[in-house]
Write a protein that holds these residues in place. Structure first.
Motif, PDB file in Angstrom:
ATOM      1  N   MET A   1     -10.158  35.410  40.257  1.00 34.20           N
ATOM      2  CA  MET A   1     -11.263  36.292  40.564  1.00 34.20           C
ATOM      3  C   MET A   1     -11.607  36.253  42.044  1.00 34.20           C
ATOM      4  O   MET A   1     -12.031  37.228  42.612  1.00 34.20           O
ATOM      5  CB  MET A   1     -12.476  35.890  39.710  1.00 34.20           C
ATOM      6  CG  MET A   1     -13.651  36.822  39.853  1.00 34.20           C
ATOM      7  SD  MET A   1     -13.248  38.423  39.164  1.00 34.20           S
ATOM      8  CE  MET A   1     -14.712  39.308  39.530  1.00 34.20           C
ATOM      9  N   GLY A   2     -11.386  35.109  42.699  1.00 36.87           N
ATOM     10  CA  GLY A   2     -11.697  34.970  44.115  1.00 36.87           C
ATOM     11  C   GLY A   2     -10.929  35.940  44.979  1.00 36.87           C
ATOM     12  O   GLY A   2     -11.475  36.520  45.904  1.00 36.87           O
ATOM     13  N   ASP A   3      -9.617  36.108  44.695  1.00 37.69           N
ATOM     14  CA  ASP A   3      -8.796  37.021  45.484  1.00 37.69           C
ATOM     15  C   ASP A   3      -9.256  38.463  45.294  1.00 37.69           C
ATOM     16  O   ASP A   3      -9.281  39.237  46.243  1.00 37.69           O
ATOM     17  CB  ASP A   3      -7.323  36.864  45.098  1.00 37.69           C
ATOM     18  CG  ASP A   3      -6.392  37.494  46.123  1.00 37.69           C
ATOM     19  OD1 ASP A   3      -6.718  37.440  47.330  1.00 37.69           O
ATOM     20  OD2 ASP A   3      -5.354  38.039  45.709  1.00 37.69           O
ATOM     21  N   ASN A   4      -9.636  38.808  44.079  1.00 41.93           N
ATOM     22  CA  ASN A   4     -10.097  40.158  43.797  1.00 41.93           C
ATOM     23  C   ASN A   4     -11.419  40.449  44.507  1.00 41.93           C
ATOM     24  O   ASN A   4     -11.631  41.551  44.998  1.00 41.93           O
ATOM     25  CB  ASN A   4     -10.233  40.377  42.287  1.00 41.93           C
ATOM     26  CG  ASN A   4     -10.184  41.850  41.919  1.00 41.93           C
ATOM     27  OD1 ASN A   4      -9.742  42.678  42.703  1.00 41.93           O
ATOM     28  ND2 ASN A   4     -10.645  42.164  40.732  1.00 41.93           N
ATOM     29  N   SER A   5     -12.313  39.469  44.574  1.00 40.93           N
ATOM     30  CA  SER A   5     -13.590  39.677  45.249  1.00 40.93           C
ATOM     31  C   SER A   5     -13.389  39.815  46.767  1.00 40.93           C
ATOM     32  O   SER A   5     -14.112  40.555  47.425  1.00 40.93           O
ATOM     33  CB  SER A   5     -14.572  38.558  44.933  1.00 40.93           C
ATOM     34  OG  SER A   5     -14.116  37.332  45.432  1.00 40.93           O
ATOM     35  N   LYS A   6     -12.382  39.115  47.312  1.00 37.03           N
ATOM     36  CA  LYS A   6     -12.097  39.241  48.743  1.00 37.03           C
ATOM     37  C   LYS A   6     -11.580  40.635  49.083  1.00 37.03           C
ATOM     38  O   LYS A   6     -12.023  41.244  50.052  1.00 37.03           O
ATOM     39  CB  LYS A   6     -11.073  38.190  49.173  1.00 37.03           C
ATOM     40  CG  LYS A   6     -11.616  36.793  49.246  1.00 37.03           C
ATOM     41  CD  LYS A   6     -10.532  35.819  49.667  1.00 37.03           C
ATOM     42  CE  LYS A   6     -11.031  34.393  49.638  1.00 37.03           C
ATOM     43  NZ  LYS A   6      -9.967  33.442  49.974  1.00 37.03           N
ATOM     44  N   ILE A   7     -10.638  41.134  48.286  1.00 36.04           N
ATOM     45  CA  ILE A   7     -10.097  42.465  48.567  1.00 36.04           C
ATOM     46  C   ILE A   7     -11.159  43.522  48.308  1.00 36.04           C
ATOM     47  O   ILE A   7     -11.241  44.525  49.015  1.00 36.04           O
ATOM     48  CB  ILE A   7      -8.783  42.754  47.787  1.00 36.04           C
ATOM     49  CG1 ILE A   7      -8.108  44.039  48.290  1.00 36.04           C
ATOM     50  CG2 ILE A   7      -9.018  42.864  46.298  1.00 36.04           C
ATOM     51  CD1 ILE A   7      -7.643  43.997  49.707  1.00 36.04           C
ATOM     52  N   PRO A 117      -5.416  45.237  39.528  1.00 33.65           N
ATOM     53  CA  PRO A 117      -5.091  43.854  39.890  1.00 33.65           C
ATOM     54  C   PRO A 117      -5.210  43.699  41.411  1.00 33.65           C
ATOM     55  O   PRO A 117      -5.037  44.659  42.160  1.00 33.65           O
ATOM     56  CB  PRO A 117      -3.648  43.673  39.433  1.00 33.65           C
ATOM     57  CG  PRO A 117      -3.360  44.814  38.529  1.00 33.65           C
ATOM     58  CD  PRO A 117      -4.287  45.911  38.885  1.00 33.65           C
ATOM     59  N   ALA A 118      -5.514  42.510  41.862  1.00 37.31           N
ATOM     60  CA  ALA A 118      -5.739  42.262  43.282  1.00 37.31           C
ATOM     61  C   ALA A 118      -4.553  42.688  44.149  1.00 37.31           C
ATOM     62  O   ALA A 118      -4.744  43.264  45.226  1.00 37.31           O
ATOM     63  CB  ALA A 118      -6.052  40.791  43.517  1.00 37.31           C
ATOM     64  N   ASN A 119      -3.316  42.442  43.683  1.00 39.09           N
ATOM     65  CA  ASN A 119      -2.144  42.807  44.508  1.00 39.09           C
ATOM     66  C   ASN A 119      -2.006  44.324  44.651  1.00 39.09           C
ATOM     67  O   ASN A 119      -1.613  44.820  45.696  1.00 39.09           O
ATOM     68  CB  ASN A 119      -0.869  42.159  43.969  1.00 39.09           C
ATOM     69  CG  ASN A 119      -0.529  42.604  42.563  1.00 39.09           C
ATOM     70  OD1 ASN A 119      -1.381  43.090  41.814  1.00 39.09           O
ATOM     71  ND2 ASN A 119       0.727  42.420  42.186  1.00 39.09           N
ATOM     72  N   GLU A 120      -2.336  45.088  43.631  1.00 43.03           N
ATOM     73  CA  GLU A 120      -2.288  46.550  43.728  1.00 43.03           C
ATOM     74  C   GLU A 120      -3.390  47.066  44.646  1.00 43.03           C
ATOM     75  O   GLU A 120      -3.172  47.991  45.431  1.00 43.03           O
ATOM     76  CB  GLU A 120      -2.424  47.194  42.346  1.00 43.03           C
ATOM     77  CG  GLU A 120      -1.160  47.133  41.517  1.00 43.03           C
ATOM     78  CD  GLU A 120      -1.334  47.882  40.189  1.00 43.03           C
ATOM     79  OE1 GLU A 120      -1.925  48.977  40.185  1.00 43.03           O
ATOM     80  OE2 GLU A 120      -0.875  47.334  39.165  1.00 43.03           O
ATOM     81  N   ALA A 121      -4.569  46.487  44.520  1.00 45.04           N
ATOM     82  CA  ALA A 121      -5.684  46.882  45.381  1.00 45.04           C
ATOM     83  C   ALA A 121      -5.346  46.588  46.849  1.00 45.04           C
ATOM     84  O   ALA A 121      -5.586  47.417  47.734  1.00 45.04           O
ATOM     85  CB  ALA A 121      -6.953  46.150  44.973  1.00 45.04           C
ATOM     86  N   ARG A 122      -4.739  45.416  47.086  1.00 45.53           N
ATOM     87  CA  ARG A 122      -4.354  45.060  48.453  1.00 45.53           C
ATOM     88  C   ARG A 122      -3.283  46.011  48.996  1.00 45.53           C
ATOM     89  O   ARG A 122      -3.352  46.447  50.143  1.00 45.53           O
ATOM     90  CB  ARG A 122      -3.860  43.616  48.516  1.00 45.53           C
ATOM     91  CG  ARG A 122      -3.564  43.133  49.934  1.00 45.53           C
ATOM     92  CD  ARG A 122      -3.262  41.648  49.987  1.00 45.53           C
ATOM     93  NE  ARG A 122      -4.300  40.811  49.447  1.00 45.53           N
ATOM     94  CZ  ARG A 122      -5.439  40.493  50.083  1.00 45.53           C
ATOM     95  NH1 ARG A 122      -5.661  40.971  51.283  1.00 45.53           N
ATOM     96  NH2 ARG A 122      -6.323  39.699  49.524  1.00 45.53           N
ATOM     97  N   ALA A 123      -2.304  46.359  48.179  1.00 41.48           N
ATOM     98  CA  ALA A 123      -1.250  47.285  48.614  1.00 41.48           C
ATOM     99  C   ALA A 123      -1.844  48.657  48.947  1.00 41.48           C
ATOM    100  O   ALA A 123      -1.470  49.271  49.959  1.00 41.48           O
ATOM    101  CB  ALA A 123      -0.171  47.404  47.533  1.00 41.48           C
ATOM    102  N   SER A 124      -2.766  49.129  48.128  1.00 42.01           N
ATOM    103  CA  SER A 124      -3.426  50.413  48.405  1.00 42.01           C
ATOM    104  C   SER A 124      -4.244  50.330  49.682  1.00 42.01           C
ATOM    105  O   SER A 124      -4.228  51.253  50.507  1.00 42.01           O
ATOM    106  CB  SER A 124      -4.336  50.808  47.242  1.00 42.01           C
ATOM    107  OG  SER A 124      -3.574  51.071  46.093  1.00 42.01           O
ATOM    108  N   TYR A 125      -4.941  49.232  49.852  1.00 45.17           N
ATOM    109  CA  TYR A 125      -5.728  49.028  51.066  1.00 45.17           C
ATOM    110  C   TYR A 125      -4.826  49.063  52.309  1.00 45.17           C
ATOM    111  O   TYR A 125      -5.158  49.709  53.302  1.00 45.17           O
ATOM    112  CB  TYR A 125      -6.472  47.688  51.000  1.00 45.17           C
ATOM    113  CG  TYR A 125      -7.059  47.288  52.324  1.00 45.17           C
ATOM    114  CD1 TYR A 125      -8.243  47.864  52.773  1.00 45.17           C
ATOM    115  CD2 TYR A 125      -6.402  46.381  53.147  1.00 45.17           C
ATOM    116  CE1 TYR A 125      -8.756  47.522  54.006  1.00 45.17           C
ATOM    117  CE2 TYR A 125      -6.917  46.037  54.376  1.00 45.17           C
ATOM    118  CZ  TYR A 125      -8.094  46.607  54.805  1.00 45.17           C
ATOM    119  OH  TYR A 125      -8.594  46.279  56.038  1.00 45.17           O
TER     120      TYR A 125
END
Length: 162
Positions: A1-7, A117-125
């Motif tokens: 959850m920490g990685d998701n809150s950061k992104i 998922p955090a990795n998809e959100a990061r890739a979109s970002y």
């Protein structure tokens, strides 16, 4: 959850930044448009004043008017290519359009960031943030107007409820 809150926080901050930049360059573009319009109106007026000054204001006591206007027009005509509000307007509009597109992309990502998922959100970002590089180059060529920036910050705070 920490990685998701950061992104999630990163996307939110980037959305706010893009929104602020869109507001700023839109307002800056309107200012350059007004400057360009008034410079052109003045030059048209000064040109007609100089011509009419030959016949109408050549009389004793009035000749200073057309001489002053024509002298000021000469200064403005020399300054216009250096200041170049038309070029600045073009750059500000390009920056405004670019930041609007980035803002829209961040808003779309923000609308479903909790479902990704955090990795998809990061890739979109990362895909969206790559578009910002060209816009930063435009920003550097226009300089910064602190008064407009403060107005846009206040407007953003009101519109976002903080």
């Amino acid at each position: 959850m920490g990685d998701n809150s950061k992104i999630r926080a990163l996307i939110w901050e980037s959305l706010l930044s893009a929104d602020l930049n869109y507001r700023y360059f839109s307002r800056l573009g309107r200012r350059f448009q007004a400057q360009d319009r008034w410079a052109k109106i003045f030059m048209a007026f000064a040109s007609s004043t100089v011509v009419s000054g030959w016949a109408l204001w050549g009389a004793q006591g009035f000749d200073w008017i057309w001489k002053s206007v024509s002298g000021f027009a000469a200064v403005v005509s020399l300054a216009l290519p250096i200041v170049n509000p038309a070029d600045s307007l073009k750059k500000a509009r390009a920056a405004s359009v670019g930041w609007f597109a980035v803002k829209r992309d961040y808003e779309l990502l923000w609308s479903h960031v909790d479902e990704l998922p955090a990795n998809e959100a990061r890739a979109s970002y990362e895909r969206i943030s790559e578009k910002e590089v060209h816009l930063v180059e435009l920003e550097d060529s226009l300089g910064k107007n602190k008064s407009i920036a403060r107005q846009c910050e206040d407007e953003l705070r009101k519109s976002r409820g903080f």
